[in-house]
Design a protein around this motif. Structure first.
Motif, short mmCIF file in Angstrom:
data_model
loop_
_atom_site.label_atom_id
_atom_site.label_comp_id
_atom_site.label_asym_id
_atom_site.label_seq_id
_atom_site.Cartn_x
_atom_site.Cartn_y
_atom_site.Cartn_z
N CYS A 155 0.89 -1.16 0.00
CA CYS A 155 0.00 0.00 0.00
C CYS A 155 0.93 1.20 0.00
O CYS A 155 1.58 1.49 1.00
N CYS A 182 -0.47 4.10 2.53
CA CYS A 182 -0.42 3.91 3.99
C CYS A 182 -0.15 2.44 4.29
O CYS A 182 0.97 1.99 4.12
N SER A 183 -1.17 1.69 4.73
CA SER A 183 -0.91 0.30 5.11
C SER A 183 -2.15 -0.55 4.91
O SER A 183 -2.41 -1.45 5.70
N CYS A 184 -2.95 -0.29 3.86
CA CYS A 184 -4.17 -1.06 3.63
C CYS A 184 -3.82 -2.54 3.46
O CYS A 184 -2.85 -2.88 2.79
FE FE Z 1 -3.26 2.08 2.94
#
Ligand code: FE
Length: 206
Positions: A110, A113-115
């Motif tokens: 991602c 961010c950190s999906c």
């Molecule tokens: Fe994300």
């Protein structure tokens, strides 16, 4: 990720990172205002970190390896297929399954961010959230894979998928050789978290 990736940030490592501090400040404020209950937060984190982990994802892959109809459904409608096994919920509303073959190796990041597909893999590992992984996976995926110990033949193409708040990906790794006739529970034990992100392979059959 190896240490050299983090060297440039060494001077900052004494203090938590900016996002960590911001999250802590926000959490403190919300608790003080009585808008969230810290025990509820702890329960949610415990659920995704310890109770789910990557175990649900491993069950999905083991089923796909064992049942061709399920495999086909997983590839055409992963959200529906995993819901049939009882896996759904926040951060897993729209899931796409990516088929690893001899020709194509899929890898998930991602960049924003950190999906991550929480209902299947739990909470993302720290490296998945790092600036280095997010930037370098797009620029030099093969190099990043090599650092994870994933060596691919030159004829295998690497495909990088960028997760978003709307779409989460699940890599379906290739079934290890020597597992013909294995039960789903046995197969699930071979499936690692990283193999479902694309930064690892399943364990070898013993
Ligand atoms: Fe994300």
């Amino acid at each position: 990720m190896p240490d050299d990736v983090h060297d440039s940030k060494h001077a900052h490592s004494v203090l938590p990172s900016d996002p960590t501090l911001r999250v802590k400040a926000l959490e403190t404020l919300l608790i003080r205002k009585g808008l969230i209950d810290p025990t509820a937060l702890d329960a949610i984190i415990d659920t995704y970190q310890n109770k789910i982990g990557p175990k649900n994802g491993a069950k999905v892959i083991a089923r796909a390896w064992s049942d061709l109809a399920f495999y086909d459904r997983l590839i055409s409608d992963a959200t529906g297929a995993v819901a049939d096994l009882g896996f759904h919920g926040r951060q897993g509303e729209h899931i796409i399954a990516l088929q690893n073959t001899n020709e194509i190796h899929n890898m998930v990041v991602c960049t924003l961010c950190s999906c991550y597909p929480w209902p299947l893999l739990g909470i993302p590992p720290t490296w998945y959230k790092s600036d280095a992984y997010r930037a370098r996976t797009v620029r030099e995926p093969r190099k990043v894979l090599a650092e994870f110990g994933v060596a691919l033949p030159s004829e295998t193409s690497v495909r990088v998928w960028d997760s978003t708040a709307e779409l989460r990906y699940l890599v379906v790794p290739q079934r290890p050789k020597g597992t013909k006739g294995w039960r789903e529970e046995q197969l699930a034990a071979l499936i690692t978290r990283d193999s479902m992100i694309g930064t690892g392979f399943p364990k070898d059959a013993q």
